[in-house]
Design an enzyme around this catalytic site. Structure first.
Site, PDB file in Angstrom:
ATOM      1  N   ARG A  51       9.817 -31.696  -3.163  1.00  0.00           N
ATOM      2  CA  ARG A  51      10.464 -30.895  -4.203  1.00  0.00           C
ATOM      3  C   ARG A  51      11.375 -31.705  -5.110  1.00  0.00           C
ATOM      4  O   ARG A  51      11.287 -31.626  -6.322  1.00  0.00           O
ATOM      5  CB  ARG A  51      11.308 -29.791  -3.572  1.00  0.00           C
ATOM      6  N   THR A  52      12.264 -32.458  -4.513  1.00  0.00           N
ATOM      7  CA  THR A  52      13.304 -33.083  -5.332  1.00  0.00           C
ATOM      8  C   THR A  52      12.700 -34.103  -6.297  1.00  0.00           C
ATOM      9  O   THR A  52      13.030 -34.130  -7.480  1.00  0.00           O
ATOM     10  CB  THR A  52      14.362 -33.736  -4.429  1.00  0.00           C
ATOM     11  N   ARG A 101      17.011 -41.309  -4.150  1.00  0.00           N
ATOM     12  CA  ARG A 101      17.105 -40.760  -2.781  1.00  0.00           C
ATOM     13  C   ARG A 101      17.033 -41.938  -1.829  1.00  0.00           C
ATOM     14  O   ARG A 101      16.180 -42.828  -1.985  1.00  0.00           O
ATOM     15  CB  ARG A 101      15.978 -39.790  -2.488  1.00  0.00           C
ATOM     16  N   HIS A 129      23.805 -33.911  -1.437  1.00  0.00           N
ATOM     17  CA  HIS A 129      22.596 -33.578  -2.189  1.00  0.00           C
ATOM     18  C   HIS A 129      23.052 -32.683  -3.341  1.00  0.00           C
ATOM     19  O   HIS A 129      22.752 -31.481  -3.380  1.00  0.00           O
ATOM     20  CB  HIS A 129      21.616 -32.849  -1.267  1.00  0.00           C
TER      21      HIS A 129
END
Lengths: 304, 143
Positions: A51-52, A101, A129
């Site tokens: 997703r990210t 990330r 996050h």
């Protein structure tokens, strides 16, 4: 130069302005289709993410920009032992903004110290996050019309869930927000967070079972409870069903409840809840993209 | 060296008994050419026992490191045989390259040539947090 490393580095006025910007993008997406033309986002993902990473990439593409980067450490110079500081100094020569990330906590902070371009923390281990929290906040504001004066239930693994900690830290700065914390004894929020809430005078209630409190909630933020986190099997068996949201529990809840989840889910929200209009976790995913668009605009506008 | 009669230098007093050698190490006093006296377990009305360090030269001293190691100490600055200043120390807001983060998931465990920075989070409890991962480190010496 501004970066987005920790949500609490940004004032609530700045966060509200980001949400205003996201609302504006949602209302008039065509106005932003070329906003980042000829700009490049470096997407440095040292560990897998669905997703990210895709959300950042979609955000930049929808702003008319381009994306370069890697999606696991094995295909980067990190596998040759390159430091984070050298990587960002190099990537900063190619890209206008970096989303990172990294499995090590604080890696984006190191990156920000050395990077010539803005750095966005896209998740650093169990630490922070912030763009997930931005997605959570926008979803709450769009669903409830406000971020203040809300009773927020946090359910599941509250000890290790970084999204829970960030959202509590962010929302506790808005007036008249109270939290109902629903977790087994082993997975209560960390002491420093409880202490921080107490210092700010934020009301907290801690309970073990969701069904006891669900009627009082405006927001329910679900997270997954893993079996291996329990100290003993008896507690797991006794409590496991309390942390699964199903249609029966939804009948106890208010008609205007908003159910959120940072995803991925395993079984903590039954699929039968997905069609309930109160289930907003896929809207959260979409809102995450808009908030990342707003954030990229803000950070690159600040470097002009 | 007459340890009672420093002309230009420092008397670092009220050191918690047993910590003089730690301070000696952190201040790099082993690298000095001047006279340095360490008095261990001196009697003290206030502390029972204390350590004292006397340095017979006005070298630059990192008061922040000193404050972190032992915030109770007092630093007397001596010039021409007279005490011209007396500094009471406190826990510093930041300490750099004094503590190492013990969190195995912290970036400082793998990133080379990075400063190890801790920021004071709670003065009353003497709690510091790693600048990078925010894991707490408790200073045993509360002010």
């Amino acid at each position: 130069m501004r970066h987005m490393l920790d949500i609490t580095d940004w004032s609530i006025e700045e966060i509200n302005a980001l949400m205003d910007q996201a609302d504006e993008i949602i209302a008039r997406p065509d106005d932003y289709a070329d906003a980042m033309r000829r700009k490049k986002l470096a997407s440095l993902f040292y560990e897998p993410s669905t997703r990210t990473r895709l959300s950042f990439e979609a955000a930049m593409i929808e702003l008319g920009g381009h994306v370069l980067g890697f999606s696991d450490a094995g295909s980067s110079s990190a596998s040759k032992g390159e430091s984070v500081s050298d990587t960002v100094r190099t990537v900063g020569c190619y890209a206008d903004i970096i989303a990172m990330r990294h499995p090590k906590e604080g890696a984006p902070t190191v990156a920000a110290q050395f990077s010539p371009v803005p750095v966005i923390n896209a998740g650093d281990g169990g630490h922070n996050h912030p763009t997930q929290t931005l997605a959570d906040l926008l979803t709450i504001r769009r669903e409830k019309g406000r971020v203040d004066r809300l009773v927020v239930g946090m359910c599941g693994d509250l000890q290790f869930g970084r999204t829970v900690h960030s959202l509590m830290s962010a929302m506790s700065r808005y007036p008249e927000v109270s939290f109902v914390l629903i977790s087994p004894e082993e997975l209560k929020i960390p002491g420093y967070l409880r202490e921080s809430m107490r210092r700010q005078g934020v009301p907290l209630m801690e309970v073990e079972k969701l069904e006891d409190v669900i009627p009082a909630l405006d927001i329910l933020y679900m997270t997954r409870v893993q079996r291996e986190r329990f100290f003993n099997e008896a507690d797991y068996v006794r409590l496991k069903d309390s942390y699964i949201l199903d249609p029966d529990k939804m009948t106890l809840a208010r008609k205007d409840l908003t159910v959120l989840h940072p995803l991925p889910r395993v079984n903590e929200i039954s699929h039968a809840v997905d069609n309930d209009p109160r289930a907003c976790y896929f809207k959260q995913v979409l809102n995450g993209k808009y908030m990342r668009m707003a954030l990229i605009l803000k950070l690159l506008e600040a470097t002009k | 060296m007459n340890i009672d009669g420093i002309q230009n230098g420092y008397v670092i007093d009220h050191i918690h008994a047993g910590k003089a050698m730690l301070i000696y190490h952190y201040l790099g006093l082993d690298r000095l050419d001047c006279s340095v006296a360490i008095i261990k377990n001196a009697k003290s009305q206030r502390m029972g026992r204390k350590d004292i360090i006397k340095i017979d030269e006005l070298i630059p001293i990192d008061l922040e490191i000193l404050g972190y190691i032992d915030p109770h100490v007092t630093v007397n600055i001596i010039r021409d045989g007279e005490r011209i200043d007396k500094k009471h120390l406190a826990l510093p807001e930041r300490v750099v390259n004094v503590i190492r983060c013990k969190n195995p998931r912290c970036i400082t465990q793998i990133e080379q040539d990075i400063e190890h920075v801790f920021v004071l989070a709670d003065r009353d409890k003497g709690t510091y947090r790693c600048l990078y991962c925010e894991v707490a480190h408790r200073n045993e010496e509360k002010p």
